[in-house]
Design a protein around this motif. Structure first.
Motif, short mmCIF file in Angstrom:
data_model
loop_
_atom_site.label_atom_id
_atom_site.label_comp_id
_atom_site.label_asym_id
_atom_site.label_seq_id
_atom_site.Cartn_x
_atom_site.Cartn_y
_atom_site.Cartn_z
N LEU A 10 16.58 3.58 -9.63
CA LEU A 10 15.20 3.52 -10.14
C LEU A 10 14.41 2.43 -9.42
N ILE A 11 15.01 1.24 -9.31
CA ILE A 11 14.31 0.13 -8.66
C ILE A 11 14.11 0.42 -7.18
N THR A 12 15.17 0.91 -6.51
CA THR A 12 15.05 1.26 -5.10
C THR A 12 13.99 2.33 -4.91
N GLY A 13 14.00 3.33 -5.80
CA GLY A 13 13.03 4.41 -5.70
C GLY A 13 11.61 3.90 -5.86
N LEU A 14 11.40 3.04 -6.85
CA LEU A 14 10.07 2.46 -7.09
C LEU A 14 9.61 1.67 -5.87
N PHE A 15 10.54 0.91 -5.29
CA PHE A 15 10.20 0.09 -4.13
C PHE A 15 9.80 0.97 -2.95
N LEU A 16 10.62 2.01 -2.67
CA LEU A 16 10.33 2.90 -1.54
C LEU A 16 9.03 3.65 -1.77
N LEU A 17 8.84 4.11 -3.02
CA LEU A 17 7.62 4.84 -3.35
C LEU A 17 6.40 3.94 -3.18
N GLY A 18 6.52 2.70 -3.65
CA GLY A 18 5.42 1.75 -3.53
C GLY A 18 5.13 1.42 -2.08
N ALA A 19 6.19 1.13 -1.31
CA ALA A 19 6.01 0.75 0.09
C ALA A 19 5.46 1.92 0.90
N GLY A 20 6.11 3.10 0.77
CA GLY A 20 5.67 4.28 1.52
C GLY A 20 4.28 4.72 1.10
N GLY A 21 4.04 4.68 -0.23
CA GLY A 21 2.74 5.09 -0.73
C GLY A 21 1.63 4.16 -0.26
N ALA A 22 1.89 2.85 -0.31
CA ALA A 22 0.88 1.88 0.11
C ALA A 22 0.59 2.03 1.60
N LEU A 23 1.66 2.18 2.40
CA LEU A 23 1.46 2.36 3.84
C LEU A 23 0.67 3.63 4.14
N SER A 24 1.00 4.73 3.42
CA SER A 24 0.27 5.98 3.63
C SER A 24 -1.19 5.81 3.28
N LEU A 25 -1.45 5.14 2.15
CA LEU A 25 -2.83 5.01 1.67
C LEU A 25 -3.65 4.09 2.57
N PHE A 26 -3.05 2.94 2.93
CA PHE A 26 -3.83 1.94 3.65
C PHE A 26 -3.86 2.21 5.15
N LEU A 27 -2.72 2.66 5.70
CA LEU A 27 -2.67 2.89 7.15
C LEU A 27 -2.90 4.35 7.49
N GLY A 28 -2.75 5.26 6.50
CA GLY A 28 -2.89 6.69 6.75
C GLY A 28 -4.20 7.06 7.42
N PRO A 29 -5.35 6.67 6.84
CA PRO A 29 -6.63 7.04 7.46
C PRO A 29 -6.74 6.58 8.90
N MET A 30 -6.21 5.37 9.17
CA MET A 30 -6.27 4.83 10.52
C MET A 30 -5.33 5.60 11.45
#
Ligand SMILES: [Zn+2]
Length: 140
Positions: free
Chosen positions: A44-64
């Motif tokens: 659960l913790i690993t999943g949350l971390f990966l989801l948060g990291a991957g999601g944040a990278l997609s959201l913030f760096l995705g448009p660029m």
């Protein structure tokens, strides 16, 4: 994945693929091996971390990454899309791990399907990372 029970008697040490308290061979006590609720929390913790990291990278760096600004990202549009899919894959892997952790804590067993999904996503991620490192020319 089935729960395993192992005989506590070292001279016997029988393993059976079911939940048993008494060894079918020597009658001694058995202990269960396999998925514990603690592993669910780890998933659960690993999943949350990966989801948060991957999601944040997609959201913030995705448009660029999808519309590369030459001043900020020196790679090609194809590279941008590749990096973006890497971030999304990380987030998906986190999501699968999260679901598996919840499943494990609720049922005491990991979900076979989610395990396969996680392994498949992990394999794709490794392949993409290897491709980026080995095959992609340095843009600098
Ligand atoms: Zn035994």
């Amino acid at each position: 994945m089935a729960t395993l029970s192992v005989c506590d008697n070292p001279a016997c040490a029988v393993t059976v693929e079911e939940k048993r308290d008494i060894c079918p061979k020597c009658g001694g006590p058995m202990r269960r091996v396999g998925d514990s609720p603690a592993r669910g929390i780890v998933l659960l913790i690993t999943g949350l971390f990966l989801l948060g990291a991957g999601g944040a990278l997609s959201l913030f760096l995705g448009p660029m990454m999808l519309n590369p600004d030459p001043a900020r990202f020196t790679g090609s549009p194809a590279q941008g899309r590749l990096f973006f899919s890497l971030f999304v894959l990380v987030a998906l892997m986190g999501l699968a791990g999260l679901g598996n952790g919840i499943h494990l804590m609720r049922t005491g067993q990991q979900s076979g399907l989610l395990k396969i999904v996680t392994l498949a996503l992990g394999a794709i991620l490794v392949l993409m990372a290897v491709y980026i490192i080995v095959a992609m020319p340095k843009s600098a």
